[in-house]
Design an enzyme around this catalytic site. Sequence first.
Site, PDB file in Angstrom:
ATOM      1  N   ILE A   1       3.825   6.914  -0.566  1.00 36.21           N
ATOM      2  CA  ILE A   1       3.993   6.482  -1.957  1.00 36.21           C
ATOM      3  C   ILE A   1       2.728   6.781  -2.785  1.00 36.21           C
ATOM      4  O   ILE A   1       2.797   6.864  -4.012  1.00 36.21           O
ATOM      5  CB  ILE A   1       4.331   4.971  -1.973  1.00 36.21           C
ATOM      6  CG1 ILE A   1       5.071   4.591  -3.235  1.00 36.21           C
ATOM      7  CG2 ILE A   1       3.092   4.111  -1.783  1.00 36.21           C
ATOM      8  CD1 ILE A   1       5.632   3.169  -3.203  1.00 36.21           C
TER       9      ILE A   1
ATOM     10  N   HIS B   1       2.009   3.864  12.362  1.00 35.66           N
ATOM     11  CA  HIS B   1       2.424   5.072  11.649  1.00 35.66           C
ATOM     12  C   HIS B   1       1.331   6.120  11.752  1.00 35.66           C
ATOM     13  O   HIS B   1       0.157   5.808  11.943  1.00 35.66           O
ATOM     14  CB  HIS B   1       2.729   4.759  10.178  1.00 35.66           C
ATOM     15  CG  HIS B   1       1.622   4.034   9.482  1.00 35.66           C
ATOM     16  ND1 HIS B   1       1.422   2.676   9.649  1.00 35.66           N
ATOM     17  CD2 HIS B   1       0.638   4.467   8.672  1.00 35.66           C
ATOM     18  CE1 HIS B   1       0.366   2.312   8.946  1.00 35.66           C
ATOM     19  NE2 HIS B   1      -0.139   3.374   8.344  1.00 35.66           N
TER      20      HIS B   1
ATOM     21  N   HIS C   1      -0.208   9.405   9.687  1.00 36.54           N
ATOM     22  CA  HIS C   1      -0.259  10.179   8.451  1.00 36.54           C
ATOM     23  C   HIS C   1      -0.284  11.664   8.810  1.00 36.54           C
ATOM     24  O   HIS C   1      -1.068  12.081   9.669  1.00 36.54           O
ATOM     25  CB  HIS C   1      -1.540   9.873   7.674  1.00 36.54           C
ATOM     26  CG  HIS C   1      -1.691   8.448   7.246  1.00 36.54           C
ATOM     27  ND1 HIS C   1      -1.494   8.039   5.946  1.00 36.54           N
ATOM     28  CD2 HIS C   1      -2.041   7.338   7.940  1.00 36.54           C
ATOM     29  CE1 HIS C   1      -1.727   6.736   5.859  1.00 36.54           C
ATOM     30  NE2 HIS C   1      -2.053   6.285   7.053  1.00 36.54           N
TER      31      HIS C   1
HETATM   32  P1  5GP Z   1      -2.489   2.685   6.361  1.00 37.84           P
HETATM   33  O1  5GP Z   1      -3.442   2.274   5.270  1.00 37.84           O
HETATM   34  O2  5GP Z   1      -1.848   1.472   7.015  1.00 37.84           O
HETATM   35  O3  5GP Z   1      -3.051   3.660   7.357  1.00 37.84           O
HETATM   36  O4  5GP Z   1      -1.338   3.501   5.641  1.00 37.84           O
HETATM   37  C1  5GP Z   1      -0.315   2.874   4.945  1.00 37.84           C
HETATM   38  C2  5GP Z   1       0.253   3.905   4.005  1.00 37.84           C
HETATM   39  O5  5GP Z   1       1.498   3.430   3.549  1.00 37.84           O
HETATM   40  C3  5GP Z   1      -0.616   4.159   2.765  1.00 37.84           C
HETATM   41  O6  5GP Z   1      -0.974   5.541   2.714  1.00 37.84           O
HETATM   42  C4  5GP Z   1       0.283   3.745   1.605  1.00 37.84           C
HETATM   43  O7  5GP Z   1       0.156   4.577   0.490  1.00 37.84           O
HETATM   44  C5  5GP Z   1       1.674   3.820   2.220  1.00 37.84           C
HETATM   45  N1  5GP Z   1       2.644   2.894   1.657  1.00 37.84           N
HETATM   46  C6  5GP Z   1       2.457   1.581   1.338  1.00 37.84           C
HETATM   47  N2  5GP Z   1       3.599   1.053   0.877  1.00 37.84           N
HETATM   48  C7  5GP Z   1       4.528   2.050   0.909  1.00 37.84           C
HETATM   49  C8  5GP Z   1       5.918   2.097   0.548  1.00 37.84           C
HETATM   50  O8  5GP Z   1       6.544   1.133   0.117  1.00 37.84           O
HETATM   51  N3  5GP Z   1       6.531   3.296   0.713  1.00 37.84           N
HETATM   52  C9  5GP Z   1       5.883   4.408   1.196  1.00 37.84           C
HETATM   53  N4  5GP Z   1       6.590   5.538   1.314  1.00 37.84           N
HETATM   54  N5  5GP Z   1       4.583   4.391   1.547  1.00 37.84           N
HETATM   55  C10 5GP Z   1       3.917   3.212   1.400  1.00 37.84           C
END
Ligand code: 5GP
Length: 114
Positions: free
Chosen positions: A31, A100, A102
């Site tokens: 997102i 997850h 990336h």
């Molecule tokens: P983290 O910070 O946990 O490694 O990555 C989480 C990712 O999820 C971030 O890059 C953030 O932009 C993405 N993200 C957060 N909320 C949503 C959502 O509702 N939909 C999508 N598609 N991505 C999200």
Amino acid sequence: MDNCIFCKIIAGELPGKVVYEDPMVVAVEDIDPQAPHHYLIFPRKHLPTTLDLTEGDDQLVGHVFRVAAKLARDHGFAERGFRVVNNCNEGAGQSVWHIHFHLLGGRDLSWPPG
Ligand code: 5GP
Ligand code: ZN
């Protein structure tokens, strides 16, 4: 899992731009993209972090990397180069507690990461 945004995307309860899915994993556009191509690949199974993986998940993690390679090829940025990143716990920037990976590509990526 209740109140998990990725579980809700998997269940169709929250919108998500799905770019790939199979019985094991789902991939969506991030997102808040940090590169021209930024996808999140996550298992259908809810696991909070990398620390929750067990031996039974070995095939799953290998599969994630094969899906990443497929997406990079299908979207035309494999040859230039790409990165697969997993942030584990707050100190590494994790903000969603459903494991997850990336997939980032479409631009040059600097090293070391921040
Ligand atoms: P983290 O910070 O946990 O490694 O990555 C989480 C990712 O999820 C971030 O890059 C953030 O932009 C993405 N993200 C957060 N909320 C949503 C959502 O509702 N939909 C999508 N598609 N991505 C999200
Ligand atoms: Zn979840």
